[in-house]
Design a protein around this motif. Structure first.
Motif, PDB file in Angstrom:
ATOM      1  N   THR A  44      92.128 138.691  56.280  1.00 44.06           N
ATOM      2  CA  THR A  44      90.607 137.914  56.116  1.00 44.06           C
ATOM      3  C   THR A  44      89.369 137.854  54.626  1.00 44.06           C
ATOM      4  O   THR A  44      88.952 139.084  55.185  1.00 44.06           O
ATOM      5  N   ALA A  45      89.018 137.308  54.211  1.00 43.10           N
ATOM      6  CA  ALA A  45      88.491 138.257  53.193  1.00 43.10           C
ATOM      7  C   ALA A  45      86.856 138.689  53.370  1.00 43.10           C
ATOM      8  O   ALA A  45      86.278 137.885  54.029  1.00 43.10           O
ATOM      9  N   MET A  63      98.081 132.986  57.487  1.00 42.75           N
ATOM     10  CA  MET A  63      96.783 133.631  56.877  1.00 42.75           C
ATOM     11  C   MET A  63      96.676 132.632  57.207  1.00 42.75           C
ATOM     12  O   MET A  63      95.214 131.892  57.095  1.00 42.75           O
ATOM     13  N   LYS A  64      97.346 131.746  55.722  1.00 36.54           N
ATOM     14  CA  LYS A  64      97.058 130.852  55.457  1.00 36.54           C
ATOM     15  C   LYS A  64      96.914 129.534  56.202  1.00 36.54           C
ATOM     16  O   LYS A  64      96.090 128.805  56.160  1.00 36.54           O
ATOM     17  N   ALA A  65      97.933 129.159  57.226  1.00 40.30           N
ATOM     18  CA  ALA A  65      97.634 128.047  58.432  1.00 40.30           C
ATOM     19  C   ALA A  65      96.823 128.323  58.799  1.00 40.30           C
ATOM     20  O   ALA A  65      96.135 127.258  59.433  1.00 40.30           O
ATOM     21  N   THR A  66      96.159 129.179  59.057  1.00 47.84           N
ATOM     22  CA  THR A  66      95.319 129.547  60.112  1.00 47.84           C
ATOM     23  C   THR A  66      93.681 129.432  59.390  1.00 47.84           C
ATOM     24  O   THR A  66      92.448 129.663  59.946  1.00 47.84           O
ATOM     25  N   GLY A  67      94.006 129.027  57.830  1.00 46.58           N
ATOM     26  CA  GLY A  67      92.704 129.261  57.532  1.00 46.58           C
ATOM     27  C   GLY A  67      91.761 130.509  56.805  1.00 46.58           C
ATOM     28  O   GLY A  67      90.636 130.814  56.451  1.00 46.58           O
ATOM     29  N   ALA A 104     104.424 144.500  54.899  1.00 49.00           N
ATOM     30  CA  ALA A 104     105.531 144.647  55.975  1.00 49.00           C
ATOM     31  C   ALA A 104     107.336 144.552  55.693  1.00 49.00           C
ATOM     32  O   ALA A 104     107.390 143.997  56.518  1.00 49.00           O
ATOM     33  N   GLY A 105     107.727 144.231  54.843  1.00 50.64           N
ATOM     34  CA  GLY A 105     109.194 143.864  54.490  1.00 50.64           C
ATOM     35  C   GLY A 105     109.034 142.264  54.709  1.00 50.64           C
ATOM     36  O   GLY A 105     108.202 141.853  54.440  1.00 50.64           O
ATOM     37  N   SER A 106     110.201 142.161  54.226  1.00 46.85           N
ATOM     38  CA  SER A 106     110.391 140.539  53.766  1.00 46.85           C
ATOM     39  C   SER A 106     109.433 139.542  55.149  1.00 46.85           C
ATOM     40  O   SER A 106     108.888 138.637  54.325  1.00 46.85           O
ATOM     41  N   VAL A 107     109.482 140.019  55.882  1.00 47.44           N
ATOM     42  CA  VAL A 107     110.095 139.024  56.999  1.00 47.44           C
ATOM     43  C   VAL A 107     108.342 139.017  57.525  1.00 47.44           C
ATOM     44  O   VAL A 107     107.348 138.376  57.834  1.00 47.44           O
ATOM     45  N   GLY A 108     107.823 140.465  57.706  1.00 52.26           N
ATOM     46  CA  GLY A 108     106.732 141.441  57.691  1.00 52.26           C
ATOM     47  C   GLY A 108     105.961 140.161  57.275  1.00 52.26           C
ATOM     48  O   GLY A 108     104.708 140.081  57.602  1.00 52.26           O
ATOM     49  N   THR A 109     106.038 140.608  56.336  1.00 59.06           N
ATOM     50  CA  THR A 109     104.608 140.065  55.024  1.00 59.06           C
ATOM     51  C   THR A 109     104.649 138.798  54.761  1.00 59.06           C
ATOM     52  O   THR A 109     103.448 138.307  54.972  1.00 59.06           O
ATOM     53  N   SER A 110     105.571 138.209  55.480  1.00 57.68           N
ATOM     54  CA  SER A 110     106.044 136.273  54.539  1.00 57.68           C
ATOM     55  C   SER A 110     105.797 136.373  56.094  1.00 57.68           C
ATOM     56  O   SER A 110     104.364 135.475  55.480  1.00 57.68           O
ATOM     57  N   LYS A 111     105.435 136.094  56.969  1.00 55.33           N
ATOM     58  CA  LYS A 111     105.206 136.100  58.575  1.00 55.33           C
ATOM     59  C   LYS A 111     103.728 135.953  58.287  1.00 55.33           C
ATOM     60  O   LYS A 111     102.778 134.809  58.377  1.00 55.33           O
TER      61      LYS A 111
END
Ligand code: FAD
Length: 498
Positions: free
Chosen positions: A248-249, A295-299, A283-290
């Protein structure tokens, strides 16, 4: 320690993470890698760090009570084995219609993969990543990646004579009988070491059915190349068995990274948070995307691009076996060395690895991992009920891969009077189409990030791994992931860190 601050934090230690670590530390920046898997340096009771494919134990798998082998069936039986749940090296992450195999440990996928080090065809690279200067990639960054990874080539005279590649010679001859071209495939497994294994003067690894659950010898995984070189700068620290759970920022212009430390049984030992000026998602395609989708969905990082989570593909992966009438060899090297190259056929591009089946006994099986040009893509999406991120790939999306591979292998079967094995991926299931080794995409270059992997909306956040690549690269992907990370890190260090 709580409240600790680091200039640069890298999430994950696979290809993207290892390149970032080397280039940051060489630039004089204190760098901290957070890796969810183990640091694989301590031998088990048998004196070996990794277990073999034929005798898997807990070390094989990331917290499972039973292995999940890619080729999991044989003549009507499930051939997986019960194991103790442990922080093992190979994960198969289940998203319903798609299981994604990934390495877990310091070195990421390099610990478990087959080491095939292939540079993509330039016209296809230009098609999938048009915003990247291909002249620079092929002139500078692919050679830099191949050198850094320790890529080497098979001695063709040895290939022609050794029993360990009988399976590949049969695969080559069958392909050529049907009019298909074959090609040697470079590798990061040391072929000189392999020749000494065959001669009896070196401890066997590739020639002892070691791959996918780790190689005890011979393979130049990232812990022996990029990460070792980064460590020699004295500027790298690695926290293994730490999983990043949030970014988080703030405070200030930096970021707060939360993580959970576990032990090898999976019990939580501690939760921690540190602040970092810059965070590199590797974290890889899956790890980074997850992570980014959550992080976006939970604000926590609300300003991330709406395209975070989009554009995921399996590099067109599909596996298949043929029942051969020729001897494929009881002794097979676990490291592939040859591919069928039908990529330039517009009717159905296929680049198929002639894969070993190193069971230690003659089985008359020819196995392949085909890479096809499957246009289908899926999205990572957040489920607010479970708090988990899913992948909406559906079973039918594999069909273009099957169609392309079937064209090639139907022809090979018809020319050599052979048939498909229908027992290796289930009961009467010809195509291994519900799992993949090559997850790509989910945070695409030039869409969720700028043209160098900087995450839109958050200065100081970067993506450096396979999630940047739009779902397909036409060959085994790690050289491309490495070269793209080299290119992006060169830019970031030159412009953001000086
Ligand atoms: P990875 O290498 O997957 O690294 C990501 C790292 O991040 C992992 O170590 C993971 O544990 C860690 N991580 C994930 N989430 C978190 C978190 N939240 N917190 C902390 N750490 C985290 N490719 C080829 O080019 N040639 C081959 O021969 C080949 N064979 C393969 C065989 C197998 C069995 C498999 C599974 C893959 C194979 N691949 C091959 C694919 C290749 O290994 C991957 O494309 C490559 O590893 C991806 O690199 P990456 O940097 O994107 O991520």
């Amino acid at each position: 320690s709580p409240g600790a601050h680091v200039p640069a934090l890298i999430i994950g230690s696979g290809y993207g993470g290892a390149v970032a670590a080397l280039r940051l530390t060489q630039a004089g920046i204190d760098t901290h890698i957070v890796e969810m898997g183990q640091n694989w340096t301590t031998p088990g009771a048998d004196g070996k760090i990794f277990c073999s494919m034929l005798k898997p134990d807990g070390r094989s798998s990331w917290f499972r009570n039973r292995t999940d082998q890619p080729v999991g069936w044989f003549i009507g039986s499930d051939v997986n084995k019960d194991i103790d749940s442990y922080a093992g090296v190979l994960d198969s992450e289940d998203f319903g219609a798609m299981r994604v195999y990934q390495g877990r440990g310091v070195g990421g996928g390099s610990l478990v993969n087959g080491g095939m080090a292939v540079i993509p065809k330039r016209p296809y690279f230009e098609q999938i990543l048009p915003s990247v200067d291909a002249g620079e990639m092929y002139g500078t960054y692919f050679p830099r990646a191949s050198a850094g990874l320790g890529v080497n080539n098979m001695d063709s005279a040895w290939f022609d004579s050794t029993e360990w590649y009988q399976f590949a010679r049969v695969g080559r001859d069958d392909a050529q009988a049907a009019g298909y071209a074959t090609t040697f495939v470079p590798n990061v497994y040391d072929f000189g070491y392999m020749q000494r294994e065959a001669a009896g003067s070196a401890t066997k690894s590739a020639l002892a059915s070691e791959v996918i659950y780790g190689n005890n010898y011979g393979k130049k995984s990232l812990d022996k190349t990029y990460l070792a070189e980064a460590a020699r700068t004295g500027k790298l620290t690695i926290s293994a068995l730490h999983t990043v759970t949030g970014v988080t920022a703030g405070p200030g212009s930096g970021y707060t990274v939360t993580m959970t430390q576990i032990n090898t049984s999976g019990a939580t030992v501690a939760t921690k948070s540190v602040t970092a000026d810059r965070v590199f998602f590797a974290a890889g395609s899956v790890g980074t995307s997850k992570l980014l989708v959550a992080m976006k969905a939970t604000g926590k990082l609300p300003n991330l691009s709406d395209t975070v989570g989009a554009g995921w593909g399996n590099n067109g992966n599909v596996m298949v076996g043929r029942a051969n009438s020729k001897l494929t060899g009881g002794n097979q090297s676990a490291i592939p060395a040859m591919g069928i190259d039908n990529w330039d056929d517009p009717a159905g591009p296929v680049f198929a690895e002639i894969a070993p089946f190193p069971a230690g006994t003659e089985l008359w099986i020819s196995l392949y991992l085909a890479i096809t040009k499957n246009p289908n893509r899926a999205n990572f999406t957040f489920d607010s009920g479970s708090g988990k991120v899913g992948l909406d790939w559906s079973a039918g999306q594999a069909q273009p891969s099957i169609d392309a591979a079937k064209r090639v292998f139907d022809k090979i079967n018809s020319k050599t009077l052979t048939s498909y094995r229908t027992d290796l991926f289930g009961v009467y299931k010809t195509w291994g189409d519900d799992f993949c080794y090559h997850p790509l995409g989910g945070c695409l270059l030039g869409s969720a990030t700028d043209n160098y992997g900087r995450l839109n909306g958050y200065p100081g956040l970067y993506v450096v791994d396979g999630s940047l690549i739009p779902g397909s690269v036409g060959v085994n992907p790690f050289v491309t992931i490495t070269a793209l990370a080299e290119r992006n890190m060169a830019k970031v260090i030159a412009t953001d860190l000086h």
